[in-house]
Design an enzyme around this catalytic site. Structure first.
Site, short mmCIF file in Angstrom:
data_model
loop_
_atom_site.label_atom_id
_atom_site.label_comp_id
_atom_site.label_asym_id
_atom_site.label_seq_id
_atom_site.Cartn_x
_atom_site.Cartn_y
_atom_site.Cartn_z
N GLY A 31 0.68 -1.34 -0.02
CA GLY A 31 -0.36 0.03 0.01
C GLY A 31 0.76 1.54 -0.27
O GLY A 31 2.26 1.33 -0.27
N LEU A 33 0.91 3.93 -2.00
CA LEU A 33 1.06 3.65 -3.77
C LEU A 33 1.04 4.33 -4.59
O LEU A 33 1.11 5.77 -3.82
CB LEU A 33 -0.86 2.78 -4.19
CG LEU A 33 -0.89 1.91 -3.57
CD1 LEU A 33 -2.96 1.70 -4.22
CD2 LEU A 33 -0.46 0.20 -3.51
N HIS A 37 3.77 1.52 -8.35
CA HIS A 37 2.46 0.25 -8.18
C HIS A 37 1.77 0.26 -9.61
O HIS A 37 1.57 -0.53 -9.75
CB HIS A 37 1.73 0.23 -7.00
CG HIS A 37 2.54 0.50 -5.75
ND1 HIS A 37 3.09 1.51 -4.72
CD2 HIS A 37 3.52 -0.19 -4.89
CE1 HIS A 37 3.62 1.13 -3.57
NE2 HIS A 37 3.90 0.11 -3.85
N GLN A 148 11.12 -4.62 -9.75
CA GLN A 148 12.48 -4.36 -10.34
C GLN A 148 13.36 -3.79 -8.68
O GLN A 148 14.93 -4.10 -8.42
CB GLN A 148 13.38 -4.15 -11.46
CG GLN A 148 15.19 -4.03 -11.68
CD GLN A 148 15.23 -3.74 -12.74
OE1 GLN A 148 15.00 -3.16 -13.43
NE2 GLN A 148 16.71 -2.62 -12.64
N GLN A 153 14.32 -9.00 -4.12
CA GLN A 153 13.13 -9.98 -3.37
C GLN A 153 12.81 -10.59 -4.78
O GLN A 153 12.06 -11.66 -5.21
CB GLN A 153 11.97 -8.91 -2.86
CG GLN A 153 10.74 -9.14 -3.39
CD GLN A 153 9.70 -8.47 -2.70
OE1 GLN A 153 9.67 -7.77 -2.00
NE2 GLN A 153 8.98 -7.59 -3.14
N VAL A 176 10.33 3.25 -11.57
CA VAL A 176 9.62 3.99 -12.13
C VAL A 176 9.86 4.69 -11.44
O VAL A 176 10.04 5.19 -10.01
CB VAL A 176 7.98 4.03 -12.07
CG1 VAL A 176 6.90 5.51 -11.96
CG2 VAL A 176 7.26 2.73 -12.75
N SER A 186 7.07 3.94 -1.55
CA SER A 186 6.03 4.31 0.06
C SER A 186 7.32 5.27 0.59
O SER A 186 6.14 5.89 2.16
CB SER A 186 5.60 2.80 0.57
OG SER A 186 4.88 2.51 -0.61
P1 AMP Z 1 5.98 -2.20 -1.35
O1 AMP Z 1 4.69 -1.97 -1.81
O2 AMP Z 1 6.98 -1.58 -1.12
O3 AMP Z 1 6.37 -3.57 -1.32
O4 AMP Z 1 5.90 -2.67 -2.83
C1 AMP Z 1 4.95 -3.73 -4.16
C2 AMP Z 1 5.52 -3.91 -5.41
O5 AMP Z 1 5.43 -2.69 -5.67
C3 AMP Z 1 7.10 -4.72 -5.39
O6 AMP Z 1 7.15 -5.66 -6.34
C4 AMP Z 1 8.07 -3.68 -5.64
O7 AMP Z 1 8.83 -3.74 -6.29
C5 AMP Z 1 7.15 -2.83 -6.22
N1 AMP Z 1 7.42 -1.26 -6.75
C6 AMP Z 1 8.74 -0.60 -5.29
N2 AMP Z 1 8.62 0.79 -5.36
C7 AMP Z 1 8.26 0.46 -7.03
C8 AMP Z 1 9.29 1.58 -8.66
N3 AMP Z 1 9.56 2.86 -8.16
N4 AMP Z 1 8.89 1.04 -9.90
C9 AMP Z 1 7.98 -0.14 -9.92
N5 AMP Z 1 8.27 -0.54 -9.05
C10 AMP Z 1 7.82 -0.62 -7.91
#
Ligand code: AMP
Length: 285
Positions: A31, A33, A37, A148, A153, A176, A186
């Site tokens: 979350g 977001l 995301h 990525q 992970q 991104v 986040s």
């Molecule tokens: P999180 O909510 O931080 O656990 O992230 C959820 C998913 O979003 C994970 O697969 C992250 O790798 C991806 N994610 C987080 N930040 C970015 C970003 N800046 N660009 C692309 N994907 C992201």
């Protein structure tokens, strides 16, 4: 967009999609977001008939003293963003629903879970692998999309999917970034204004390595050196690691090869925020 909070209801919803011959894409998140995301959500939508996004701040992937309690949980705006991004089902289980008081089964992915981020976050990848396997079992997705941004992970989860024969395909979305290059996260909201300004150096270091690589440099030592020259300029954060590793094993390399991950983690001095970023050389994750 349907909001589901109960595990049984989510299992039923996915079974119903599947019984109609529809493919299901899952985007697991915690979350708060942002556009990163949403980019994963749009990849899930491109590849599948239905997109499920989960929001779960997973207690088992936070070590004691980390930011589990203060992790942002902006429920209303998350719902709006997910809806705006075309999410079909938003799955928001409570911690009590996901983890029974007697919960005792965990997934460990040996070797690669204790290095890089795992070195300073004991139990983190055990918590991630466990919750993602639970989400796979609950949502039964055909495809799961990860960013990525959290490269380790991805590597750990691909290992888990291969080793445990999970019937799901993992897709990886590009990082991104904000205009100044900082990877969206986040956790960026924890930063002071000054930390936020200086955080653009993280990406500048990676870009410097990429420039040298494009100029023919293959020595991991020299690429790291060039990055550390950039990070020396930082007064408001310190690198936790700057590593150049094989993208399958996460073992350090001396020369960049077919698929090399350049990964960095830093911690800011004032707010103690931990930020990660990376680039790939010679191949994709
Ligand atoms: P999180 O909510 O931080 O656990 O992230 C959820 C998913 O979003 C994970 O697969 C992250 O790798 C991806 N994610 C987080 N930040 C970015 C970003 N800046 N660009 C692309 N994907 C992201």
């Amino acid at each position: 967009m349907k909001i589901i909070r109960q595990i049984d209801e989510m299992i039923g919803q996915s079974a119903e999609f599947r019984s109609r011959g529809l493919t299901v894409g899952l985007v697991p998140t915690m979350g708060a977001l942002h556009q990163g995301h949403l980019s994963l959500l749009s990849m899930a939508k491109q590849r599948c008939d239905r997109a499920v996004m989960s929001i779960f701040v997973n207690p088992t992937q936070f070590a004691p003293g980390e930011d589990f309690e203060k992790y942002p949980r902006p429920f209303e705006s998350d719902c709006e963003m997910a809806r705006g991004g075309g999410c079909d089902v938003l799955f928001i289980p409570s911690p009590e629903t996901m983890f029974h008081p007697l919960h005792a089964a965990f997934v460990t992915v040996d070797r690669m879970a204790k290095i890089l981020c795992g070195a300073s976050r004991p139990g983190h990848f055990r918590g991630v692998a466990t919750v993602v396997l639970k989400l796979f079992n609950i949502v039964s997705p055909h495809v799961a999309v990860f960013g990525q941004k959290d490269a380790q992970q991805v590597v750990v989860l691909k290992r888990m999917v291969d080793d445990l024969n999970c019937p799901v395909r993992i897709i990886v979305g590009p990082i991104v970034r904000e205009e100044d290059g900082l990877a969206m996260s986040s956790r960026n909201r924890y930063l002071t204004e000054a930390e936020r300004r200086q955080a653009s150096l993280i990406h500048r270091g990676l870009s410097q390595a990429l420039r040298l690589y494009h100029g023919g440099e293959r020595s991991a030592f020299r690429l790291r050196d060039a990055m550390n020259d950039v990070y020396c300029q930082a007064t408001l954060f310190a690198p936790e690691y700057v590593e150049i590793v094989n993208c399958t094993t996460l073992e350090p390399v001396t020369e960049t090869g077919e698929c090399t991950l350049v990964a960095v983690a830093v911690r800011t001095r004032q707010t103690k925020t931990r930020l990660i970023d990376n680039i790939m050389l010679g191949g994709d994750l």
